[in-house]
Design a protein around this motif. Structure first.
Motif, short mmCIF file in Angstrom:
data_model
loop_
_atom_site.label_atom_id
_atom_site.label_comp_id
_atom_site.label_asym_id
_atom_site.label_seq_id
_atom_site.Cartn_x
_atom_site.Cartn_y
_atom_site.Cartn_z
N UNK A 161 39.87 10.30 8.08
CA UNK A 161 40.56 12.11 7.72
C UNK A 161 42.30 11.84 7.87
N UNK A 162 42.37 12.40 7.36
CA UNK A 162 44.23 11.82 6.91
C UNK A 162 44.68 13.80 7.21
N UNK B 88 31.54 11.68 11.64
CA UNK B 88 32.51 11.95 10.34
C UNK B 88 32.62 13.12 10.12
N UNK B 89 31.53 14.00 10.50
CA UNK B 89 31.09 15.63 10.63
C UNK B 89 31.49 16.22 12.70
N UNK B 90 31.44 14.55 13.32
CA UNK B 90 31.70 15.44 14.49
C UNK B 90 33.09 14.71 14.87
N UNK B 91 33.93 13.77 13.94
CA UNK B 91 35.23 14.58 13.61
C UNK B 91 36.13 15.68 13.16
N UNK B 92 35.55 16.12 12.09
CA UNK B 92 35.40 17.25 11.45
C UNK B 92 35.53 18.44 12.72
N UNK B 93 34.16 18.44 13.31
CA UNK B 93 34.03 19.84 14.36
C UNK B 93 35.28 19.33 14.96
N UNK C 238 23.88 12.45 -2.53
CA UNK C 238 23.88 12.26 -1.32
C UNK C 238 23.03 12.52 -0.20
N UNK C 239 23.25 12.23 1.14
CA UNK C 239 22.26 13.26 2.44
C UNK C 239 23.17 13.89 3.09
N UNK C 240 22.22 14.28 3.73
CA UNK C 240 22.96 15.66 4.67
C UNK C 240 23.46 15.63 6.01
N UNK C 241 25.10 15.57 6.67
CA UNK C 241 25.36 15.16 7.87
C UNK C 241 25.21 13.28 7.70
#
Length: 275
Positions: free
Chosen positions: A268-269, A83-88, A75-78
């Protein structure tokens, strides 16, 4: 019609891998599995899949190279920073309500997303009470993930994605660069357990508040996708979160009724199953 020798040899390869070493890839999506096996043929300079199978059967030391070649690509970072913004913004506030947080990164490959997640948890003030279980069925991939060493060119590209994901510092604060490589700060691993787990054959790994498994299901056939999603549903606490790859969905899966959508584009679920 002449029989397709490559297809026959691929069947024999899968059966030999299962019977000789216990790895069952019979439910992997056929086209991608075939591409990877053919990649192993080229990588190891053998004439055909049958020769690869013969070597795998008789040379036990060769197995880790085979498994590494068959594991999910790096994969690759971020990756997909939204998606990572939504997780945050949509997941971390709920995680913050738990006294301790268990996160399962399934199919972690070389660890790029494990370190990405650790950085965002650190910046959200959640890392100290988080435990990340990073699993893969390739021991070679896990060994590379533990090292936390990546080409410097990847770090440069990841810096922009880190900022887009809501990073509050600079990515360079988390690694040391030397020559053409960067090594991520070992403190990012202090709450990470790397472990071997095979989604095709193994059971529940842990009770998790968040599971990430991105761009792994696309390599499984429908049956194995159903099995894996049911495994995730059983592994999550009620109200726990599942994050899949942006090309993956669970709308048609048997476990779909166990989840509600939190963020459609970010895949995201949230678990809604009864306890």
């Amino acid at each position: 019609m002449e029989p397709d020798l490559d297809e026959i040899e691929l069947d024999l390869f899968v059966e030999a891998l299962r019977r000789r070493h216990g790895y069952d890839l019979s439910q992997y999506a056929r086209p991608s599995l075939k591409r990877r096996v053919q990649g192993l043929v080229r990588q190891h300079g053998v004439a055909h899949i049958g020769e690869l199978t013969s070597r795998m059967l008789r040379d036990t030391a060769f197995l880790p190279q085979v498994i590494d070649g068959l594991s999910v690509p790096v994969s690759e970072m971020f990756r997909d920073p939204f998606v990572f913004e939504a997780l945050r913004t949509k997941v971390f506030p709920t995680l913050a309500s738990y006294p301790s947080i268990n996160i399962w990164q399934a199919g972690c490959a070389h660890g790029e997303e494990v370190y990405s997640l650790a950085i965002l948890l650190e910046e959200a003030g959640l890392y100290e009470r988080s435990q990340i279980y990073a699993t893969d069925f390739s021991d070679a991939a896990l060994a590379r993930a533990r090292e936390g060493i990546f080409p410097v060119r990847e770090a440069r590209a990841a810096s922009l994605r880190y900022q887009q994901s809501g990073g509050t510092r600079t990515l360079a604060d988390y690694y040391h660069a030397r020559y053409d490589l960067v090594k991520l700060d070992e403190s990012l691993c202090r709450n990470v357990v790397f472990a071997n787990h095979n989604l095709a054959t193994d059971g529940v790994f842990c009770e998790a508040h968040l599971i990430l498994c991105r761009n792994v299901l696309i390599y499984f056939n429908n049956g194995l996708q159903d099995r894996t999603l049911a495994l995730f549903a059983d592994s999550l606490v009620r109200g726990g979160f599942l994050c899949l790859g942006t090309k993956e969905n669970l709308a048609l899966a048997s476990a779909a009724s166990s989840f509600a959508t939190v963020d459609g584009p970010a895949r995201i679920f949230r678990s809604v199953r009864a306890t």
